[in-house]
Design a protein around this motif. Structure first.
Motif, mmCIF file in Angstrom:
data_model
loop_
_atom_site.group_PDB
_atom_site.id
_atom_site.type_symbol
_atom_site.label_atom_id
_atom_site.label_comp_id
_atom_site.label_asym_id
_atom_site.label_seq_id
_atom_site.Cartn_x
_atom_site.Cartn_y
_atom_site.Cartn_z
ATOM 1 N N GLN A 185 19.118 -10.835 145.066
ATOM 2 C CA GLN A 185 18.461 -11.983 144.505
ATOM 3 C C GLN A 185 17.012 -12.377 145.341
ATOM 4 O OE1 GLN A 185 21.527 -14.838 143.657
ATOM 5 N NE2 GLN A 185 21.279 -14.381 141.357
ATOM 6 N N GLN A 186 17.244 -12.002 146.388
ATOM 7 C CA GLN A 186 15.873 -12.195 147.164
ATOM 8 C C GLN A 186 14.710 -11.896 146.859
ATOM 9 O OE1 GLN A 186 15.830 -10.813 151.214
ATOM 10 N NE2 GLN A 186 18.009 -11.195 151.595
ATOM 11 N N ALA A 187 14.855 -10.917 145.678
ATOM 12 C CA ALA A 187 13.538 -10.206 145.052
ATOM 13 C C ALA A 187 13.350 -11.281 143.924
ATOM 14 C CB ALA A 187 13.564 -8.745 144.548
ATOM 15 N N ALA A 188 13.823 -12.359 143.696
ATOM 16 C CA ALA A 188 13.607 -13.317 142.809
ATOM 17 C C ALA A 188 13.832 -12.687 141.326
ATOM 18 C CB ALA A 188 12.082 -13.898 142.804
ATOM 19 N N PHE A 189 14.994 -11.873 141.173
ATOM 20 C CA PHE A 189 15.294 -11.534 139.930
ATOM 21 C C PHE A 189 15.901 -12.352 138.939
ATOM 22 C CE2 PHE A 189 15.139 -7.398 142.196
ATOM 23 C CZ PHE A 189 14.629 -6.553 141.077
ATOM 24 N N VAL A 212 21.073 -3.858 152.378
ATOM 25 C CA VAL A 212 20.511 -3.816 150.670
ATOM 26 C C VAL A 212 19.039 -4.579 151.254
ATOM 27 C CG1 VAL A 212 20.523 -5.248 148.639
ATOM 28 C CG2 VAL A 212 22.531 -3.877 149.335
ATOM 29 N N GLY A 213 19.170 -5.821 151.904
ATOM 30 C CA GLY A 213 17.940 -6.511 152.491
ATOM 31 C C GLY A 213 16.980 -5.622 153.178
ATOM 32 N N GLY A 214 17.333 -4.691 153.928
ATOM 33 C CA GLY A 214 16.696 -3.595 154.663
ATOM 34 C C GLY A 214 15.595 -2.736 153.748
ATOM 35 N N THR A 215 16.404 -2.593 152.789
ATOM 36 C CA THR A 215 15.747 -1.449 151.495
ATOM 37 C C THR A 215 14.832 -2.222 150.853
ATOM 38 O OG1 THR A 215 18.009 0.073 151.424
ATOM 39 C CG2 THR A 215 16.260 -0.143 149.401
ATOM 40 N N LEU A 216 15.204 -3.474 150.493
ATOM 41 C CA LEU A 216 14.094 -4.353 149.763
ATOM 42 C C LEU A 216 12.697 -4.376 150.537
ATOM 43 C CD1 LEU A 216 16.330 -6.971 148.081
ATOM 44 C CD2 LEU A 216 15.335 -4.947 146.922
ATOM 45 N N GLN A 217 13.266 -4.617 151.889
ATOM 46 C CA GLN A 217 11.914 -4.945 152.556
ATOM 47 C C GLN A 217 11.178 -3.884 152.946
ATOM 48 O OE1 GLN A 217 11.098 -8.038 154.007
ATOM 49 N NE2 GLN A 217 8.990 -6.977 154.743
ATOM 50 N N PRO A 226 4.640 -8.347 147.649
ATOM 51 C CA PRO A 226 5.617 -9.305 148.001
ATOM 52 C C PRO A 226 6.890 -9.196 147.117
ATOM 53 C CG PRO A 226 3.908 -10.508 147.060
ATOM 54 C CD PRO A 226 3.403 -9.228 147.329
ATOM 55 N N MET A 227 8.262 -9.462 147.494
ATOM 56 C CA MET A 227 9.289 -9.048 146.514
ATOM 57 C C MET A 227 9.257 -9.865 145.288
ATOM 58 S SD MET A 227 12.358 -9.171 149.463
ATOM 59 C CE MET A 227 12.454 -8.170 150.889
ATOM 60 N N ALA A 228 8.659 -10.956 145.250
ATOM 61 C CA ALA A 228 8.591 -11.851 144.205
ATOM 62 C C ALA A 228 7.609 -11.309 143.298
ATOM 63 C CB ALA A 228 8.420 -13.119 144.582
ATOM 64 N N CYS A 229 6.797 -10.090 143.283
ATOM 65 C CA CYS A 229 6.023 -9.850 142.414
ATOM 66 C C CYS A 229 6.402 -8.997 141.391
ATOM 67 C CB CYS A 229 4.956 -9.068 143.316
ATOM 68 S SG CYS A 229 3.775 -8.020 142.393
ATOM 69 N N ASP A 230 5.944 -8.884 140.232
ATOM 70 C CA ASP A 230 6.654 -8.076 139.180
ATOM 71 C C ASP A 230 6.314 -6.655 139.482
ATOM 72 O OD1 ASP A 230 7.188 -10.165 137.488
ATOM 73 O OD2 ASP A 230 5.274 -10.369 136.534
ATOM 74 N N ASN A 231 5.328 -6.146 140.203
ATOM 75 C CA ASN A 231 5.241 -4.745 140.566
ATOM 76 C C ASN A 231 6.145 -4.027 141.235
ATOM 77 O OD1 ASN A 231 3.601 -2.342 140.589
ATOM 78 N ND2 ASN A 231 3.030 -3.124 142.793
ATOM 79 N N PHE A 232 6.665 -5.080 142.193
ATOM 80 C CA PHE A 232 7.657 -4.744 143.062
ATOM 81 C C PHE A 232 9.030 -4.550 142.511
ATOM 82 C CE2 PHE A 232 11.429 -6.119 145.591
ATOM 83 C CZ PHE A 232 11.328 -5.276 146.779
ATOM 84 N N ARG A 233 9.413 -5.414 141.501
ATOM 85 C CA ARG A 233 10.619 -5.527 140.557
ATOM 86 C C ARG A 233 10.688 -4.150 139.818
ATOM 87 N NH1 ARG A 233 10.002 -11.291 141.142
ATOM 88 N NH2 ARG A 233 9.044 -11.158 139.321
ATOM 89 N N PRO A 248 17.138 2.246 155.259
ATOM 90 C CA PRO A 248 15.864 1.779 154.966
ATOM 91 C C PRO A 248 14.812 2.650 155.729
ATOM 92 C CG PRO A 248 17.346 0.105 155.185
ATOM 93 C CD PRO A 248 18.288 1.233 155.463
ATOM 94 N N ASP A 249 15.315 2.845 157.280
ATOM 95 C CA ASP A 249 14.510 3.783 158.031
ATOM 96 C C ASP A 249 13.983 5.045 157.424
ATOM 97 O OD1 ASP A 249 14.489 1.687 159.831
ATOM 98 O OD2 ASP A 249 15.984 2.363 160.977
ATOM 99 N N THR A 250 15.288 5.818 156.941
ATOM 100 C CA THR A 250 14.906 7.161 156.522
ATOM 101 C C THR A 250 14.149 7.084 155.283
ATOM 102 O OG1 THR A 250 17.175 7.967 157.302
ATOM 103 C CG2 THR A 250 16.165 9.286 155.649
#
Length: 524
Positions: A185-189, A212-217, A226-233, A248-250
């Motif tokens: 929910q960090q991505a403001a879904f 999961v947070g690492g993947t989002l970042q 930014p995560m709150a952007c519609d394009n990101f979602r 996330p690193d891979t």
């Protein structure tokens, strides 16, 4: 006669019975422990060490053997318990190979109760299926899985899909699942977006919040959004379901490698993520890119342009691409047409043209719409469209509204380009309602086409080549002509060995009723 020195030695030996004699500075060891002279290394003074080392080796081997025997016995007991629960030996071996901790479980106090509780919940068949999907299923209790399932439903998540696609999620502690849910929910879904996200990526809930947070970042960093952007979602919702299963690193390293080697600009990052190029390791990307250049003759600049437009090509096996190219040639396209089609539309390399769906599509384009292979080669994107949802409905609508005289005149009408335009432009040009095509399109048009195709392929057992040579068959009414006439021809073939129904396909498709009746009387 014994010398003085010899007597002294004899007395020392008598005084210390049980100890080896040192008369010659050599121990007198029991025969069973003596080793070959070379192994004693006498000149190095290690005779005692050699004896001790040999004893330790034997002791260690005995301990290892005993341990192996005990483990084998434990493994047999575990397998026997699975067998009592009705789990086949094959499934049991797969489960134990993937989740070895079961071998350490106490059979009576842990394994048996776990199996019995899940048997009561699922039954033997479903338990066997679930164990193959989730090896660690027995770690949790049925009521714990039900608690996670109910909580997901309370959040608007399709828990049934999670159970189907990522059963392992239900075996996690509920607090762990809740923590991961909060991290997403960090991505403001919104609630609806979370439901859509977990419908596409149910496996995300199988990992911890840090992963999961690492993947989002990582995705946010690569997109510079930014995560709150519609394009990101939107990228998250479009990306393949393996997005969260990769570290996330891979993920970051592979996308960065692709963009550095093959992208024409930063805009390609989005396409690389949504097409799943990150599932391919870097050396494999290089190998497949080189193979593409070899197969299609692209130089480095052309390669970049094509891969920037279609990164998915590096996900495909070279053998798959070679097979698809052969399929296009087998459909009648020349080699030069194939190369031109693939250069114009690289996605063609991922198209299996000899599949039933695409064979039917090609026949629809050539028979129903009257296109030649050259027409299609000049417009390869037509092969990416659906007959049922786009090509058929639009051709039918144009015919029904009088824009074209018949479906097979669409090419000569000057209106063909509208077939593949956006829904908005098509609706504006032909005054089609916004709900087009579902509310306007006569579904019987495609339904009848499909029924004829299936009848020719499966009831009449005609090959694609035979149908292509008798294209009138695809335009013949199934209930009025095709089915009854084929039945008549087949009955004659059953009575007359020399008569073959498939030799009279032209008569079946083209003769009027009276002429066909006269034709039949010749064989009565």
């Amino acid at each position: 006669m014994i010398s003085r020195h010899g007597l002294l030695c004899f007395e020392q030996h008598q005084a210390a019975p049980g100890k080896p004699s040192t008369a010659h500075n050599l121990p007198v060891l029991p025969l069973c422990t003596r080793l070959p002279l070379s192994s004693h290394r006498l000149c190095c003074g290690n005779s005692h060490l050699s004896h001790q080392h040999g004893f330790s080796t034997v002791r260690r081997k005995l301990l290892i053997s005993a341990t192996k025997s005990a483990l084998a016995g434990k493994a047999d007991a575990v397998q026997a318990e699975f067998a009592k629960a009705g789990i086949s030996a094959e499934v049991t071996q797969k489960v134990l190979k993937q989740y070895k901790p079961y071998l350490d479980w106490d059979v009576e106090t842990k394994l048996r109760p776990a199996l019995q509780s899940w048997l009561q919940e699922l039954g033997t068949e479903q338990l066997s299926q679930q164990l193959q999907k989730v090896r660690r299923l027995l770690v949790c209790k049925p009521e714990e899985c039900s608690e996670v399932y109910s909580w997901l439903m309370s959040k608007g998540v399709n828990a049934a899909r999670v159970q189907q696609k990522a059963s392992v999620v239900l075996t996690r502690e509920i607090r762990a699942v809740q923590s991961t849910f909060q991290a997403l929910q960090q991505a403001a879904f919104s609630d609806a977006q979370m439901s859509a996200l977990l419908y596409k990526h149910p496996l995300a809930l199988a990992y911890g919040p840090k992963r999961v947070g690492g993947t989002l970042q990582a995705v946010s960093t690569m997109l510079n959004t930014p995560m709150a952007c519609d394009n990101f979602r939107q990228v998250l919702l479009t990306a393949p379901d393996r997005l969260f299963s990769m570290s996330p690193d891979t993920l970051h390293e592979r996308v960065a490698f692709f963009c550095q080697m093959y992208a024409t600009g930063t805009h390609v990052v989005r396409t690389a993520l949504t097409t799943g190029v990150f599932v391919t390791p870097e050396p494999v990307m290089q190998s497949r890119a080189a193979k593409l250049q070899e197969q299609l003759g692209w130089d480095n600049e052309q390669l970049k342009q094509k891969l920037s437009a279609e990164p998915r090509l590096l996900v495909l096996e070279p053998s798959t691409i070679a097979r698809n190219v052969q399929g296009m040639q087998g459909a009648g396209f020349s080699q030069s047409q194939v190369w031109a089609m693939c250069s114009q539309n690289p996605a063609m390399l991922g198209l299996k043209l000899d599949s039933d769906t695409n064979v039917e599509k090609l026949q629809f384009l050539t028979v129903m719409l009257g296109l030649t292979l050259a027409d299609i080669a000049a417009r390869p994107s037509l092969l990416n469209y659906s007959v049922s949802s786009l090509l058929g409905p639009r051709a039918w609508f144009m015919y029904q509204t009088g824009a074209i005289e018949a479906p097979n005149t669409v090419m000569t009408s000057g209106l063909f380009s509208y077939i593949k335009q956006s829904q908005v432009r098509f609706s504006k040009r032909f005054s089609a309602p916004s709900a087009f095509p579902r509310m306007v399109f006569d579904a019987a048009f495609i339904h009848n086409w499909k029924r004829r195709w299936e009848f020719l392929r499966h009831r009449m057992n005609l090959s694609v080549e035979t149908i292509a040579a008798h294209q009138d068959l695809l335009l013949t009414s199934l209930p009025d002509r095709l089915a009854p006439r084929w039945q008549l021809l087949s009955s004659i073939a059953n009575e007359q060995a020399a008569f073959k129904a498939e030799d009279h396909l032209t008569a079946l498709a083209t003769l009027c009723d009276q002429d066909f009746a006269d034709f039949i009387t010749r064989y009565d």
